[in-house]
Design a protein around this motif. Structure first.
Motif, mmCIF file in Angstrom:
data_model
loop_
_atom_site.group_PDB
_atom_site.id
_atom_site.type_symbol
_atom_site.label_atom_id
_atom_site.label_comp_id
_atom_site.label_asym_id
_atom_site.label_seq_id
_atom_site.Cartn_x
_atom_site.Cartn_y
_atom_site.Cartn_z
ATOM 1 N N ASP A 126 0.309 -1.149 -0.061
ATOM 2 C CA ASP A 126 0.256 -0.175 0.377
ATOM 3 C C ASP A 126 1.102 0.871 -0.167
ATOM 4 O O ASP A 126 0.270 2.722 -0.400
ATOM 5 N N TYR A 287 -10.119 7.470 8.800
ATOM 6 C CA TYR A 287 -10.402 5.670 8.020
ATOM 7 C C TYR A 287 -12.017 6.275 8.871
ATOM 8 O O TYR A 287 -12.022 5.515 10.151
ATOM 9 N N HIS A 365 -3.507 9.922 -1.853
ATOM 10 C CA HIS A 365 -3.315 8.117 -1.305
ATOM 11 C C HIS A 365 -4.168 7.637 -0.185
ATOM 12 O O HIS A 365 -4.670 6.787 -0.338
ATOM 13 N N ALA A 368 -7.187 6.243 -1.598
ATOM 14 C CA ALA A 368 -7.170 4.866 -2.503
ATOM 15 C C ALA A 368 -6.694 4.096 -1.182
ATOM 16 O O ALA A 368 -7.281 2.608 -1.005
ATOM 17 N N ILE A 369 -5.770 3.882 -0.129
ATOM 18 C CA ILE A 369 -5.694 3.519 0.989
ATOM 19 C C ILE A 369 -7.290 2.862 1.636
ATOM 20 O O ILE A 369 -7.487 1.868 2.523
ATOM 21 N N ARG A 370 -7.930 4.171 2.035
ATOM 22 C CA ARG A 370 -9.187 3.837 2.469
ATOM 23 C C ARG A 370 -9.690 2.978 1.771
ATOM 24 O O ARG A 370 -10.703 2.276 2.104
ATOM 25 N N ARG A 371 -10.365 2.904 0.810
ATOM 26 C CA ARG A 371 -10.389 1.953 -0.262
ATOM 27 C C ARG A 371 -10.163 0.577 -0.013
ATOM 28 O O ARG A 371 -11.542 -0.416 -0.263
ATOM 29 N N ARG A 372 -8.496 0.292 -0.024
ATOM 30 C CA ARG A 372 -8.399 -0.533 -0.189
ATOM 31 C C ARG A 372 -8.636 -1.747 1.536
ATOM 32 O O ARG A 372 -8.921 -2.278 1.909
ATOM 33 N N ASN A 373 -8.852 -0.517 2.598
ATOM 34 C CA ASN A 373 -8.963 -1.417 3.971
ATOM 35 C C ASN A 373 -10.313 -1.016 4.124
ATOM 36 O O ASN A 373 -10.301 -2.097 4.763
ATOM 37 N N ALA A 375 -12.356 -2.669 1.765
ATOM 38 C CA ALA A 375 -12.484 -3.784 1.032
ATOM 39 C C ALA A 375 -11.998 -4.609 2.521
ATOM 40 O O ALA A 375 -12.557 -5.590 2.287
ATOM 41 N N ARG A 376 -10.982 -5.272 2.624
ATOM 42 C CA ARG A 376 -10.063 -5.938 4.252
ATOM 43 C C ARG A 376 -11.242 -6.222 5.191
ATOM 44 O O ARG A 376 -11.428 -7.130 5.362
ATOM 45 N N ASP A 453 -3.377 -9.699 3.258
ATOM 46 C CA ASP A 453 -4.414 -9.762 2.095
ATOM 47 C C ASP A 453 -5.945 -10.205 2.622
ATOM 48 O O ASP A 453 -5.693 -10.814 3.697
#
Length: 470
Positions: A126, A287, A365, A368-373, A375-376, A453
């Motif tokens: 990330d 977040y 950034h 983007a990392i907010r969306r990835r986390n 999803a996790r 992941d």
């Protein structure tokens, strides 16, 4: 023979002569062999031996005179220098050091082959490598005429960029003169503790709460007054008199509650009535997964609230970049403390972050990392759905708490040990409670997911399911 071999022989000659003098084989005033004979004994050149003798002269082991052999310097030898005692004498540590020694020891780091749910870790994938490399290259190519120490309060460009960002992201109105750049939020807490508390002063801290915050204030000599929390955050109807209060109002650590509007007003009224200060740790305020961000507590009373922010949960904890927003009258004291303790945070990292903020790359950034986390988080919640657990604090941040239904607190350690044996790292909520305060009767775990992941999350929860099934 190469230069490397000659240097190695010279070092060994120096060590050998030192040892003979320290052990009393050669006494003060006794002559050493000539450089010619010593060279023959060691199979080295006279140049090498002469260099070794020169080093010993510089260290004060031997003396030389023109036309005479080197002699052992006065004041050396076994009869002059007593042997080291069998055991070292007790160290006279300061009260600060003794308070540090009384803090709980950190758990040893471990590597888990399936999944590690440790909170605070981020996924290496990330990190915005290209964006960070771009700004670092720009900073390094500037090549200033002089390499000098910087402003202990922080690089002016970064403080200006942070002031703009905090207004956009957290609703905080402040000028650059009120921002102090620090080596991560932990240094912010340490500075606040040492500048605002005297030994014996009481400080309010959430229970359960962040152990390293408690440690920083306790090491400064503060006396902790733990106050319970619930779904609305700190229980403000139980606030005692104290010098300051440490809170995590936007996402209570670890249980995840958000300090309600009524309790925010009550906490600020308490601070005003008692001339106390509030340290607001906004450790992962970027977040918010289900609702809009909650305004920072600092926006309601800038004169009473010290705001602590960090990029450890957005970029990397390894960068050690954080900041405080302090009342204007406290800024000189915080800046002077920075100057005396470590001068300032690394300038290159500060300038790089300033460029990221100014260009908009940092906020891109974060989105983007907010969306990835998010999803996790969704994967973790889905995996936990079939387990006999109660989930808390999932709406914000990068971790959640699971209470293990039907598992008594006394079995918490056994669950964690069984999971570790199967390759999964789990962490107890109970460790974050004040030792003298009551603890929950049900076992609970704090699960961080930002460093994993989706596949590892599913495998880790599957192991937890098997452990609970036993």
């Amino acid at each position: 023979m190469g230069q490397f071999d000659e240097d190695g022989i010279a070092r060994r000659i120096v060590a050998s002569i030192r040892a003979r003098i320290d052990e009393g084989v050669w006494q003060p005033g006794e002559r050493l062999p000539s450089t010619r004979s010593f060279a023959a004994e060691w199979g080295a050149s006279r140049t090498t031996v002469t260099a070794a003798y020169g080093q010993l002269v510089a260290e004060g082991y031997i003396t030389t005179r023109p036309g005479a052999r080197a002699e052992v310097a006065a004041g050396l030898g076994r009869d002059v220098v007593p042997a080291a005692p069998e055991s070292a004498p007790p160290r006279q540590l300061s009260a600060f050091a003794r308070r540090l020694a009384d803090l709980p020891a950190p758990a040893p780091a471990r590597v888990f082959r399936i999944a590690d749910f440790r909170y605070g870790d981020l996924a290496g994938a990330d990190f915005p490598v290209l964006a960070w490399r771009r700004v670092m290259n720009t900073v390094l190519l500037r090549r200033p005429d002089r390499l000098a120490y910087g402003d202990p309060q922080g690089v002016p460009a970064l403080r200006r960029a942070l002031a703009d960002y905090l207004w956009r992201a957290r609703g905080i109105r402040c000028g650059p003169d009120r921002i102090i750049v620090v080596n991560g939020s932990q240094q912010a807490l340490d500075l606040a503790a040492r500048l605002l508390l005297d030994p014996g002063d009481r400080f309010v801290i959430e229970n359960p709460g962040y152990l390293l915050a408690r440690g920083a204030f306790a090491a400064a000599g503060g006396v902790a007054v733990p106050v319970p929390v619930d779904a609305e955050g700190l229980s403000t109807d139980r606030l005692p008199s104290a010098r300051l209060a440490y809170v995590t109002p936007s996402h209570q650590f670890p249980l995840g509650g958000v300090l309600s509007a009524a309790r925010r007003r009550a906490l600020l009224a308490w601070a005003r009535a008692g001339a106390a200060l509030i340290v607001e740790d906004d450790y992962d305020g970027e977040y918010r997964h289900d609702v809009a961000p909650v305004p920072a507590l600092q926006t309601a009373d800038p004169a009473r609230v010290i705001y602590v922010g960090t990029v450890s949960k957005t970029l990397s904890p390894a960068l050690r970049l954080g900041y405080l927003v302090v009342p204007a009258d406290l800024a000189p004291a915080f800046a002077e403390a920075r100057r005396v303790t470590d001068r300032h945070t690394a300038l290159i990292g500060q300038e790089a972050l300033a460029l990221m903020l100014e260009s908009g790359a940092y906020e891109r950034h974060v989105r983007a990392i907010r969306r990835r986390n998010a999803a996790r988080r969704a994967v973790l919640l889905d995996a936990l759905a079939g387990l006999p657990v109660t989930v808390a604090g999932a709406a914000t941040g990068l971790h959640l708490v699971v209470w293990l239904n039907g598992v008594p607190a006394g079995r918490e350690a056994a669950v964690i040990a069984a999971a570790a044996a199967a390759g999964v790292g789990l962490y107890p909520v109970s460790a974050l409670y004040d030792p003298a305060a009551p603890r929950p009767e049900t076992a609970g775990l704090i699960l961080g997911y930002a460093g994993l992941d989706p596949a590892a999350i599913r495998r880790g929860v599957a192991v937890l399911a098997r452990v609970l099934g036993r």
